[in-house]
Design a protein around this motif. Sequence first.
Motif, PDB file in Angstrom:
ATOM      1  N   THR A   1       1.367   3.935  -3.053  1.00  0.00           N
ATOM      2  CA  THR A   1       0.578   5.124  -3.407  1.00  0.00           C
ATOM      3  C   THR A   1       1.320   6.415  -3.079  1.00  0.00           C
ATOM      4  O   THR A   1       0.941   7.487  -3.570  1.00  0.00           O
ATOM      5  CB  THR A   1      -0.764   5.110  -2.664  1.00  0.00           C
TER       6      THR A   1
ATOM      7  N   TRP B   1       0.808  -1.209   0.000  1.00  0.00           N
ATOM      8  CA  TRP B   1       0.000   0.000   0.000  1.00  0.00           C
ATOM      9  C   TRP B   1       0.847   1.267   0.000  1.00  0.00           C
ATOM     10  O   TRP B   1       0.393   2.336  -0.422  1.00  0.00           O
ATOM     11  CB  TRP B   1      -0.931  -0.005   1.216  1.00  0.00           C
ATOM     12  N   SER B   2       2.085   1.173   0.451  1.00  0.00           N
ATOM     13  CA  SER B   2       2.946   2.353   0.470  1.00  0.00           C
ATOM     14  C   SER B   2       3.292   2.838  -0.932  1.00  0.00           C
ATOM     15  O   SER B   2       3.835   3.932  -1.087  1.00  0.00           O
ATOM     16  CB  SER B   2       4.235   2.054   1.241  1.00  0.00           C
TER      17      SER B   2
ATOM     18  N   TRP C   1       0.682  -1.394 -11.327  1.00  0.00           N
ATOM     19  CA  TRP C   1       0.456  -0.050 -10.805  1.00  0.00           C
ATOM     20  C   TRP C   1       0.659   0.959 -11.930  1.00  0.00           C
ATOM     21  O   TRP C   1       1.544   0.798 -12.772  1.00  0.00           O
ATOM     22  CB  TRP C   1       1.439   0.248  -9.676  1.00  0.00           C
TER      23      TRP C   1
ATOM     24  N   GLU D   1      -1.540   4.148  -8.571  1.00  0.00           N
ATOM     25  CA  GLU D   1      -2.787   3.450  -8.274  1.00  0.00           C
ATOM     26  C   GLU D   1      -2.744   2.041  -8.856  1.00  0.00           C
ATOM     27  O   GLU D   1      -2.142   1.809  -9.910  1.00  0.00           O
ATOM     28  CB  GLU D   1      -3.978   4.196  -8.895  1.00  0.00           C
TER      29      GLU D   1
END
Length: 345
Positions: free
Chosen positions: A52, A49-50, A333, A98
Amino acid sequence: MRHNIIAEAAFMLLAAVSASAGAGESDVFSGIGCPRVNILGQVLSDLPWSETLPVYLGGTTVGRGSSPVPENASRRKVCGCRDALGGMNYGVVMGMWEPAFLVEFTRKPGCFPVLGTEIPVPENTLGSLGSGLDAGADISFMHVHLYSFPLFTMLNLFTDLNCGRSEYLDMDLLYASELDPVWQSELRALQEVPESRLTASAAGVSSCGEDAMAAYNGKVSNALPHCAGAWGYLYPLTGWTGTSGGTSENTSLLTARVLTLLHRRGLLRNTMGDQALCAGEHSLTLDKSLYRFSMLYPVPESGRAHFWGEPVTSWQGDMRVPPGSHEAVYVVWRYRNCCLGAGGS
């Protein structure tokens, strides 16, 4: 439009045959099984999650993450977009990484690990690891499936921001190589992408050494578009690769190929740069720094995502494919610029 029709037709096919393609039929072709991947369970616990962070906002960066702001991303501070009535609305430039797509690889045609199902298809498209007794023992072939995966939209995150708005609303099958003869034929790939002939030479292939050196130094270079960093020569845009690189390196190269192929067909959008602030634009060319990747299966890459062409030793790619495992699933991503507050879409 053609893209939507193909995706809808493929997904209808999945729905029609899923009832007859249960777990008991997992060894239809040459004893090759079809694993099932718990995507939703793994995403919440194993996604980096980092990635982002940092978030670019109005000329400054907020937060600290493992992925830098791409060199070709918009550096403007303010922006403006026209609404449906033609009026100009102004806002600040925002940029962030994202989750955009899922890509899976399998030797078994009709095997969809992400969906947890199989579809009976002709055996003549059976993949190989290059370990058979035929004349192609030194090459492998993998099928690929690309899914839309707008995770922030699916989780209702950032939905009040333009950067939270995606061209997709949920997870859906966008591309299946079993339906694409180009992925299975180098001759058809050459006909569809004739510019690949310009680098189809010893000099063209050897020039990828420079691109590989840039990757080993932690850089993504667009100077040699026919190369995929340490993963090797990008063309032809098919599922055939050499076997010397191992599963993680070969599937990484094939990920680069399928994204390049779909951009070349005008089916994927460029969401980075000044021209993408109001809406992503369909692009026939691909900026390598637009994408990053994190392996989700067999062993998730939960600490960070790796960049285009990054050596597998840097992200322990070979250690993420246990002996006997050959399928792989990646989260793709994508960097997204937008005009925050201007009503872009």
